[in-house]
Design an enzyme around this catalytic site. Sequence first.
Site, PDB file in Angstrom:
ATOM      1  CD  GLU A  13      -2.874   1.076   2.357  1.00 23.45           C
ATOM      2  OE1 GLU A  13      -3.521   0.017   2.474  1.00 23.45           O
ATOM      3  OE2 GLU A  13      -3.060   2.075   3.082  1.00 23.45           O
ATOM      4  CB  THR A  31      -4.142   5.771   0.559  1.00 21.88           C
ATOM      5  OG1 THR A  31      -3.191   6.820   0.401  1.00 21.88           O
ATOM      6  CG2 THR A  31      -3.497   4.554   1.182  1.00 21.88           C
ATOM      7  N   GLY A  76     -13.960   6.261   5.093  1.00 21.67           N
ATOM      8  CA  GLY A  76     -13.021   7.374   5.260  1.00 21.67           C
ATOM      9  C   GLY A  76     -13.113   7.949   6.654  1.00 21.67           C
ATOM     10  CG  ASP A  77     -10.019   8.237   9.343  1.00 24.61           C
ATOM     11  OD1 ASP A  77     -10.761   7.503  10.028  1.00 24.61           O
ATOM     12  OD2 ASP A  77      -8.845   7.957   9.078  1.00 24.61           O
ATOM     13  CB  ALA A 132     -17.446   1.150   4.288  1.00 23.53           C
ATOM     14  CE  LYS A 175     -16.324  -2.608   6.659  1.00 21.47           C
ATOM     15  NZ  LYS A 175     -15.245  -1.644   6.985  1.00 21.47           N
ATOM     16  CD  GLN A 229       6.139   7.366   9.710  1.00 15.13           C
ATOM     17  OE1 GLN A 229       6.917   6.446   9.946  1.00 15.13           O
ATOM     18  NE2 GLN A 229       5.971   7.871   8.506  1.00 15.13           N
ATOM     19  CE  LYS A 263      11.420   6.526   3.384  1.00 17.82           C
ATOM     20  NZ  LYS A 263      10.370   7.505   3.103  1.00 17.82           N
TER      21      LYS A 263
HETATM   22  P1  FAD Z   1     -17.109   1.704   8.051  1.00 17.59           P
HETATM   23  O1  FAD Z   1     -17.064   0.282   7.707  1.00 17.59           O
HETATM   24  O2  FAD Z   1     -18.276   2.501   7.583  1.00 17.59           O
HETATM   25  O3  FAD Z   1     -16.982   1.804   9.645  1.00 17.59           O
HETATM   26  C1  FAD Z   1     -16.866   3.056  10.305  1.00 17.59           C
HETATM   27  C2  FAD Z   1     -17.521   2.967  11.692  1.00 17.59           C
HETATM   28  O4  FAD Z   1     -18.948   2.850  11.544  1.00 17.59           O
HETATM   29  C3  FAD Z   1     -17.102   1.728  12.496  1.00 17.59           C
HETATM   30  O5  FAD Z   1     -17.059   2.090  13.853  1.00 17.59           O
HETATM   31  C4  FAD Z   1     -18.215   0.714  12.236  1.00 17.59           C
HETATM   32  O6  FAD Z   1     -18.370  -0.216  13.287  1.00 17.59           O
HETATM   33  C5  FAD Z   1     -19.443   1.616  12.079  1.00 17.59           C
HETATM   34  N1  FAD Z   1     -20.391   1.113  11.073  1.00 17.59           N
HETATM   35  C6  FAD Z   1     -20.091   0.554   9.868  1.00 17.59           C
HETATM   36  N2  FAD Z   1     -21.216   0.246   9.188  1.00 17.59           N
HETATM   37  C7  FAD Z   1     -22.247   0.615   9.971  1.00 17.59           C
HETATM   38  C8  FAD Z   1     -23.655   0.578   9.811  1.00 17.59           C
HETATM   39  N3  FAD Z   1     -24.223   0.112   8.681  1.00 17.59           N
HETATM   40  N4  FAD Z   1     -24.441   1.057  10.826  1.00 17.59           N
HETATM   41  C9  FAD Z   1     -23.868   1.562  11.955  1.00 17.59           C
HETATM   42  N5  FAD Z   1     -22.534   1.619  12.159  1.00 17.59           N
HETATM   43  C10 FAD Z   1     -21.727   1.157  11.169  1.00 17.59           C
HETATM   44  N6  FAD Z   1      -8.798   6.220   4.961  1.00 17.59           N
HETATM   45  C11 FAD Z   1      -8.711   7.137   3.964  1.00 17.59           C
HETATM   46  O7  FAD Z   1      -9.133   8.288   4.136  1.00 17.59           O
HETATM   47  N7  FAD Z   1      -8.151   6.811   2.753  1.00 17.59           N
HETATM   48  C12 FAD Z   1      -7.682   5.569   2.486  1.00 17.59           C
HETATM   49  O8  FAD Z   1      -7.191   5.317   1.394  1.00 17.59           O
HETATM   50  C13 FAD Z   1      -7.763   4.571   3.514  1.00 17.59           C
HETATM   51  N8  FAD Z   1      -7.333   3.314   3.308  1.00 17.59           N
HETATM   52  C14 FAD Z   1      -7.486   2.360   4.289  1.00 17.59           C
HETATM   53  C15 FAD Z   1      -7.104   1.029   4.018  1.00 17.59           C
HETATM   54  C16 FAD Z   1      -7.255   0.052   4.991  1.00 17.59           C
HETATM   55  C17 FAD Z   1      -6.845  -1.362   4.672  1.00 17.59           C
HETATM   56  C18 FAD Z   1      -7.766   0.384   6.267  1.00 17.59           C
HETATM   57  C19 FAD Z   1      -7.875  -0.658   7.343  1.00 17.59           C
HETATM   58  C20 FAD Z   1      -8.159   1.700   6.539  1.00 17.59           C
HETATM   59  C21 FAD Z   1      -8.032   2.688   5.556  1.00 17.59           C
HETATM   60  N9  FAD Z   1      -8.462   4.024   5.768  1.00 17.59           N
HETATM   61  C22 FAD Z   1      -8.351   4.956   4.760  1.00 17.59           C
HETATM   62  C23 FAD Z   1      -9.013   4.416   7.066  1.00 17.59           C
HETATM   63  C24 FAD Z   1     -10.562   4.333   7.082  1.00 17.59           C
HETATM   64  O9  FAD Z   1     -11.100   5.237   6.159  1.00 17.59           O
HETATM   65  C25 FAD Z   1     -11.019   4.686   8.498  1.00 17.59           C
HETATM   66  O10 FAD Z   1     -10.651   3.696   9.396  1.00 17.59           O
HETATM   67  C26 FAD Z   1     -12.503   5.064   8.651  1.00 17.59           C
HETATM   68  O11 FAD Z   1     -12.670   5.691   9.916  1.00 17.59           O
HETATM   69  C27 FAD Z   1     -13.472   3.899   8.564  1.00 17.59           C
HETATM   70  O12 FAD Z   1     -13.594   3.417   7.301  1.00 17.59           O
HETATM   71  P2  FAD Z   1     -14.398   2.047   7.028  1.00 17.59           P
HETATM   72  O13 FAD Z   1     -14.428   1.852   5.589  1.00 17.59           O
HETATM   73  O14 FAD Z   1     -13.869   0.966   7.875  1.00 17.59           O
HETATM   74  O15 FAD Z   1     -15.835   2.502   7.577  1.00 17.59           O
END
Ligand code: FAD
Length: 304
Positions: free
Chosen positions: A17, A48, A108-109, A127, A167, A214, A274
């Site tokens: 990644e 990302t 996303g965050d 998601a 998901k 970091q 890296k």
């Molecule tokens: P979700 O699956 O939507 O989960 C988010 C929160 O909502 C969780 O607490 C979950 O329990 C809850 N939730 C999920 N679905 C529901 C539902 N239907 N009803 C109620 N609650 C629910 N961030 C970036 O900005 N860019 C990136 O490229 C990126 N790449 C990543 C790659 C990986 C492999 C990982 C592990 C993380 C990455 N992230 C990235 C971080 C990610 O965007 C964050 O962790 C974000 O806060 C949650 O994304 P998610 O897709 O897991 O969200």
Amino acid sequence: MNFRDFYKPGRLTYSFEVFPPKSDAGIADLIANLKNLRDLDPAFVSVTYGAMGSTRDLTRDLATRIKNEVGVTTAFHFTCVGTSRNDIKTTIERFKKEGFELVVALRGDPPQGTEKFIPPSDGFAHANELVSYIRSTNGFSIAVAGYPEGHIEAPNKEIDLENLKRKVDAGGDIVITQLFFDNTDYFDFCERARKIGITVPIVPGIMPISNLKQIEKITKMCGARIPEKLHARLQENEGDPEKIREIGIEHAIAQCRGIMKQCQPWFHFYILNKSEAVRRIINALDADVIARTLSLPKGTKQSS
Ligand code: FAD
């Protein structure tokens, strides 16, 4: 192409990644590093996607360059942040036209400076909704994010896991995990996931530590834990960047070896753009696989 096709029982498989650098020099460096890693034959490289869609174009441009110039299979990450359904449709269609078939679909965050994720009007709140949407467009294989230590906003691990299942049920082909440093979190996560019927590959996300400050920042943001003993060792050597990198590589190799003993040898490496650390880790794992194969009786096929 489907993510699932990469993961064959017993076969050492890894992906890398990377994130879009901010400068042209950073991009040139990254491309050079990936060319340098090409001989390791990663299953795919994923790029990302930034907060508020800030790197949307950067992600697409970089993913296209990696696909064309490095010549490796490339996946793009995509988030729901600040994006309406229409925007999502347009962006996904552009990626499709450019020949991408693999997407890591995320919520996303929340944007920097905000605590809570506010779904955009006419956008997606979670998601699983994005996964359903992308699945309905056909033509993409989808990876989703999983959290061995629980997602930072989730009330508990069980609810978070139910949300992961949503998901997968919506169309996630594989799960890629958040980074973690204690394998017991991963083993426990996989066991609980299997119990509730998540059957797709759960690929562990491994980040070789290269800098103490970091990694403290990253783990704080994503809610991962640095085990006490490892943290103390890093702190003792804080003034020696070379030693920190060595500890990081050593820990990542130990993590991967531990996982290979109990689970499939499949890994997603957060390489922080890296090449050196991941090359050393993979060389060590390759050597293990060769040694194990050589020690098998003649004619025996390698299993996991
Ligand atoms: P979700 O699956 O939507 O989960 C988010 C929160 O909502 C969780 O607490 C979950 O329990 C809850 N939730 C999920 N679905 C529901 C539902 N239907 N009803 C109620 N609650 C629910 N961030 C970036 O900005 N860019 C990136 O490229 C990126 N790449 C990543 C790659 C990986 C492999 C990982 C592990 C993380 C990455 N992230 C990235 C971080 C990610 O965007 C964050 O962790 C974000 O806060 C949650 O994304 P998610 O897709 O897991 O969200």
